[in-house]
Design a protein around this motif. Structure first.
Motif, PDB file in Angstrom:
ATOM      1  N   LEU A 120      -1.403  18.485   7.326  1.00 33.86           N
ATOM      2  CA  LEU A 120      -2.273  17.730   8.235  1.00 33.86           C
ATOM      3  C   LEU A 120      -3.454  18.553   8.742  1.00 33.86           C
ATOM      4  N   LEU A 121      -3.170  19.833   9.017  1.00 38.14           N
ATOM      5  CA  LEU A 121      -4.180  20.645   9.677  1.00 38.14           C
ATOM      6  C   LEU A 121      -5.431  20.812   8.840  1.00 38.14           C
ATOM      7  N   GLY A 122      -6.545  20.636   9.469  1.00 32.55           N
ATOM      8  CA  GLY A 122      -7.812  20.860   8.779  1.00 32.55           C
ATOM      9  C   GLY A 122      -8.296  19.627   8.035  1.00 32.55           C
ATOM     10  N   ARG A 123      -7.507  18.551   7.998  1.00 33.19           N
ATOM     11  CA  ARG A 123      -7.990  17.345   7.320  1.00 33.19           C
ATOM     12  C   ARG A 123      -8.946  16.601   8.245  1.00 33.19           C
ATOM     13  N   GLY A 141     -10.845  13.588  10.151  1.00 30.59           N
ATOM     14  CA  GLY A 141     -10.504  12.275  10.682  1.00 30.59           C
ATOM     15  C   GLY A 141      -9.293  12.263  11.601  1.00 30.59           C
ATOM     16  N   ILE A 142      -8.583  13.418  11.720  1.00 30.94           N
ATOM     17  CA  ILE A 142      -7.400  13.440  12.604  1.00 30.94           C
ATOM     18  C   ILE A 142      -7.457  14.663  13.510  1.00 30.94           C
ATOM     19  N   VAL A 143      -6.629  14.641  14.566  1.00 29.14           N
ATOM     20  CA  VAL A 143      -6.485  15.814  15.442  1.00 29.14           C
ATOM     21  C   VAL A 143      -5.039  16.301  15.318  1.00 29.14           C
ATOM     22  N   PRO A 144      -4.749  17.565  15.696  1.00 32.97           N
ATOM     23  CA  PRO A 144      -3.416  18.110  15.390  1.00 32.97           C
ATOM     24  C   PRO A 144      -2.310  17.663  16.350  1.00 32.97           C
ATOM     25  N   HIS A 145      -2.159  16.375  16.576  1.00 32.45           N
ATOM     26  CA  HIS A 145      -1.019  15.858  17.344  1.00 32.45           C
ATOM     27  C   HIS A 145      -0.273  14.918  16.412  1.00 32.45           C
ATOM     28  N   VAL A 153       4.901   9.482   9.064  1.00 26.40           N
ATOM     29  CA  VAL A 153       4.124  10.515   9.757  1.00 26.40           C
ATOM     30  C   VAL A 153       3.168   9.796  10.699  1.00 26.40           C
ATOM     31  N   GLU A 154       3.355  10.038  12.003  1.00 23.62           N
ATOM     32  CA  GLU A 154       2.429   9.476  12.984  1.00 23.62           C
ATOM     33  C   GLU A 154       1.480  10.582  13.397  1.00 23.62           C
ATOM     34  N   VAL A 155       0.200  10.340  13.259  1.00 18.53           N
ATOM     35  CA  VAL A 155      -0.778  11.382  13.597  1.00 18.53           C
ATOM     36  C   VAL A 155      -1.958  10.709  14.293  1.00 18.53           C
ATOM     37  N   GLU A 156      -2.554  11.459  15.220  1.00 16.28           N
ATOM     38  CA  GLU A 156      -3.628  10.847  16.005  1.00 16.28           C
ATOM     39  C   GLU A 156      -4.968  10.933  15.308  1.00 16.28           C
ATOM     40  N   ALA A 157      -5.722   9.844  15.424  1.00 16.96           N
ATOM     41  CA  ALA A 157      -7.072   9.802  14.850  1.00 16.96           C
ATOM     42  C   ALA A 157      -8.020  10.628  15.712  1.00 16.96           C
ATOM     43  N   ASP A 158      -8.995  11.235  15.064  1.00 15.28           N
ATOM     44  CA  ASP A 158     -10.087  11.905  15.782  1.00 15.28           C
ATOM     45  C   ASP A 158     -10.837  10.841  16.579  1.00 15.28           C
ATOM     46  N   PRO A 159     -11.172  11.114  17.848  1.00 13.68           N
ATOM     47  CA  PRO A 159     -11.889  10.095  18.635  1.00 13.68           C
ATOM     48  C   PRO A 159     -13.178   9.628  17.939  1.00 13.68           C
ATOM     49  N   LEU A 160     -13.734  10.441  17.045  1.00 17.07           N
ATOM     50  CA  LEU A 160     -14.992  10.057  16.391  1.00 17.07           C
ATOM     51  C   LEU A 160     -14.770   9.205  15.130  1.00 17.07           C
ATOM     52  N   LEU A 161     -13.502   9.027  14.747  1.00 19.11           N
ATOM     53  CA  LEU A 161     -13.238   8.273  13.517  1.00 19.11           C
ATOM     54  C   LEU A 161     -13.507   6.780  13.744  1.00 19.11           C
ATOM     55  N   ALA A 162     -14.290   6.183  12.837  1.00 21.91           N
ATOM     56  CA  ALA A 162     -14.600   4.752  12.970  1.00 21.91           C
ATOM     57  C   ALA A 162     -13.357   3.935  12.644  1.00 21.91           C
ATOM     58  N   GLY A 218      -4.955  10.046  22.053  1.00 22.71           N
ATOM     59  CA  GLY A 218      -4.196  10.113  23.307  1.00 22.71           C
ATOM     60  C   GLY A 218      -2.889   9.350  23.279  1.00 22.71           C
ATOM     61  N   GLU A 219      -2.546   8.713  22.142  1.00 25.79           N
ATOM     62  CA  GLU A 219      -1.371   7.836  22.114  1.00 25.79           C
ATOM     63  C   GLU A 219      -0.039   8.583  21.952  1.00 25.79           C
ATOM     64  N   LEU A 220      -0.063   9.742  21.282  1.00 23.08           N
ATOM     65  CA  LEU A 220       1.198  10.462  21.072  1.00 23.08           C
ATOM     66  C   LEU A 220       1.498  11.348  22.283  1.00 23.08           C
ATOM     67  N   PRO A 221       2.810  11.597  22.563  1.00 17.25           N
ATOM     68  CA  PRO A 221       3.142  12.421  23.734  1.00 17.25           C
ATOM     69  C   PRO A 221       2.601  13.839  23.573  1.00 17.25           C
ATOM     70  N   ARG A 222       2.160  14.441  24.681  1.00 22.83           N
ATOM     71  CA  ARG A 222       1.671  15.827  24.664  1.00 22.83           C
ATOM     72  C   ARG A 222       2.790  16.771  25.080  1.00 22.83           C
TER      73      ARG A 222
END
Ligand code: DLL
Length: 439
Positions: free
Chosen positions: A356-359, A361-365, A381-390, A421-425
Motif C-alpha cells: 500500500l505504501l507509496g501508492r 491516491g491513498i493515505v497510510p491508514h 483491504v480497507e484503506v483510506e483515500a487521499d483527500p485529494l482523490l476525485a 478520516g473514516e478508519l480508526p486512528r
C-alpha cells in the motif's frame, strides 16, 4: 557509513559490553546462562518440574549449544501460573509490576527487582543511544504510561542517558502536538502508527513539526514497514529508528537499530537469542527466518527460559558498520499468531502495508478485514483515500491495489477505499486485523 557518523556513535558505546569479540561475548553468555538456569530451577517450581520432565539439570549445560535440550516457556505457562507463579523472588522483593493485556483471558503479569529496574534503565539508555539520542536531548515520550511497559521503560532509559523527559503518555493528540512544538522536543518516542496520527493531526492544525527541532523518532511495539519509515521521516523531519522488546522479557530495550539501519542489535550480554522452526521446534542456522526464542541471562525476578515470542525474524551475526558486535535481528515482519492464511496463502499485515505504501491516491491508514465465506477465508483491504482523490477515481485506485496485492503477495482480496478520516486512528498499538470469522 561516514567516518563522522561512526565516530559520533562510537562515542556513545559501552566500550566493554557493546564491542567485545564474539568469543568473549559467548563466554560471558555461557557463564550467565548457567547462573540464570540454576536460579530459575532453584526458585521456580514450574522450571524445576519442566527440567526434570526432560531429564536434564542446569549443571548439564556445558556449551551454549546445549540450550537446545532445555524446555521452552510459553505465554500459556505465564497464564497458568498467574499472577506470581513464575517469580523467582518473593513478592515483597519486587520493586514494580507491569502487565500486558492479551486479547483473551488474564493479563500477563511481570515483576522486577530493584536490580532488574537498574538493568532495564541501562538497556533503555543503550537502546536510545543506539538509535541516535544523546545526553541533553528533549524526549517527548508518547508511549502509554501505566501497566504497559513502553512509557516507563523509555522514561527511565531516557533519564539514565541524561535526557530531559516529557512524560506525555498516549492520547490527546492536539495537546501532544502543542507540547512538541512549544517545548522544542528533539526526540519523539511512540509507536509508528501513533506517529502517523500525530503527523496527520499536525498537518490539519497547520503546525510544521518537520521545520522544528525534532530530529529522531524512536519507534517499536508493533510491526511497521520501510514505506511508513520514509513517510514519517519526511512528514515529521526525523530519522525514524526501530526498537524491539516485550514485557515477558523486560519491556522495550531488548534490541535497537543503529544508524546503519540494517537490523536491530539484540543486547546479547543480557539475552540469549535463538531462532527455531515453529513446527519442529528445532533451532535453525543463523540467517534463517523463524520464531524468535529468548532466554534471559541476568533477570532476577522473572528469569525466562527459552521464551517462545511468536515473533518472526532472522538473526544476523556478521559484523556491522557501526562497530557493535551484538547480533542483529531483522525487523520483525509479524507474529506467527497474526499471520492470516487466506486460501492457503500466508499473509502478514506488514506485507500488505508494503504494497500500500507509496501508492498514489491513498493515505497510510488501513485495516484488513477477514470474513468466512463458506469454507474459505476472505480478505478485504480497507484503506483510506487521499483527500485529494476525485470521487470518480476510487474504483481505479482500488483495482490497482487489488492487482498489486495479487501479483506481489499472491492472495486475492477485495479493496474498499474509505473516505478520509473514516478508519480508526491508533493511540498506541494499531489494530491492523479485524477478524470477523467467528462472529
Ligand atoms: O510492546 C514493549 C515495547 C514498547 C517495545 C515500546 C518497543 C517499544 P508488549 O506489549 O509485551 O511489549 O508487546 C510485545 O510487540 O512480541 C512483538 O510482537 C511486538 N513488537 C515489539 N516491538 C516490535 C517491533 C512491548 N519493533 C510484542 N517490530 C512483541 C514489530 C514489535 N513488532
Amino acid at each position: 557509513m561516514s567516518v563522522i557518523t561512526r565516530a559520533a556513535s562510537a562515542a556513545m558505546f559501552d566500550p566493554v559490553r557493546e564491542t567485545m569479540s564474539r568469543d568473549e561475548l559467548q563466554a560471558l553468555q555461557l557463564r550467565r546462562l548457567v547462573w540464570s538456569l540454576g536460579h530459575a530451577c532453584d526458585k521456580v517450581d514450574h522450571h524445576r518440574r519442566a527440567f526434570a520432565a526432560k531429564g536434564i539439570r542446569p549443571a548439564d549445560i556445558g556449551r551454549l549449544d546445549d540450550l537446545r535440550h532445555v524446555p521452552f516457556t510459553t505465554k500459556l505457562d505465564l497464564r497458568d501460573n498467574y499472577p506470581y507463579g513464575l517469580l523467582a523472588v518473593p513478592r515483597e522483593g519486587l520493586s514494580r509490576l507491569h502487565a500486558s493485556s492479551g486479547t483473551t483471558g488474564k493479563p500477563t503479569v511481570v515483576g522486577y527487582t530493584r536490580a532488574d529496574l537498574e538493568t532495564w534503565a541501562e538497556l533503555g539508555a543503550r537502546t536510545l543511544a543506539a538509535c541516535g539520542a544523546r545526553p541533553g536531548d528533549l524526549v517527548h515520550n508518547a508511549y502509554g504510561y501505566g501497566l504497559f511497559t513502553g512509557g516507563l521503560g523509555f522514561h527511565y532509559g531516557a533519564e539514565r542517558l541524561g535526557c530531559t523527559v516529557i512524560p506525555m503518555s498516549g492520547g490527546n493528540t492536539e495537546k501532544q502536538i502543542a507540547m512538541i512544538a512549544d517545548l522544542g522536543a528533539t526526540v519523539l518516542a511512540c509507536t509508528p502508527s501513533y506517529a502517523l496520527n500525530i503527523a496527520e493531526q499536525a498537518e490539519k492544525d497547520g503546525v510544521d513539526l518537520a521545520g522544528g527541532p525534532l530530529r529522531l523518532a524512536v519507534f517499536g511495539a508493533e510491526p511497521w514497514s520501510e514505506g511508513i519509515r520514509s513517510d514519517i521521516d519526511r512528514r515529521l523531519g526525523v530519522r525514524a529508528q526501530d526498537t524491539y522488546g516485550l514485557s515477558e522479557i523486560m519491556g522495550p530495550g531488548v534490541g535497537a537499530e543503529c544508524p546503519e539501519r540494517n537490523g536491530l542489535h539484540g543486547w546479547e550480554d543480557h539475552f540469549l537469542f535463538e531462532i527455531i522452526d515453529p513446527e519442529t521446534l528445532e533451532p535453525l542456522p543463523p540467517g534463517t527466518a523463524g520464531e524468535l526464542v529468548i532466554t534471559t541471562l541476568t533477570k532476577q525476578a522473572l528469569p525466562m527460559v527459552r521464551y517462545r515470542t511468536r515473533d518472526i525474524t532472522r538473526l544476523m551475526t556478521g559484523p556491522c558498520g557501526c562497530g557493535r558486535t551484538h547480533a542483529r535481528l531483522e525487523r520483525i515482519t509479524g507474529r506467527s499468531d497474526d499471520m492470516l492464511i487466506i486460501r492457503g496463502v500466508n499473509v502478514y499485515p506488514s506485507q500488505v502495508e508494503s504494497v500500500l505504501l507509496g501508492r498514489d491516491g491513498i493515505v497510510p491508514h488501513y485495516q484488513l478485514v477477514v470474513r468466512r465465506d463458506g469454507a474459505m477465508d476472505h480478505l478485504t483491504v480497507e484503506v483510506e483515500a487521499d483527500p485529494l482523490l476525485a470521487d470518480g477515481d476510487y474504483s481505479r485506485v482500488g483495482a490497482g491495489i487489488r492487482h498489486h496485492v495479487k501479483s506481489l503477495i499472491g492472495v486475492t482480496c477485495d479493496v474498499v477505499l474509505k473516505n478520509p478520516g473514516e478508519l480508526p486512528r491508533s493511540l498506541g498499538k494499531a489494530v491492523r486485523v479485524k477478524d470477523l470469522r467467528n462472529v
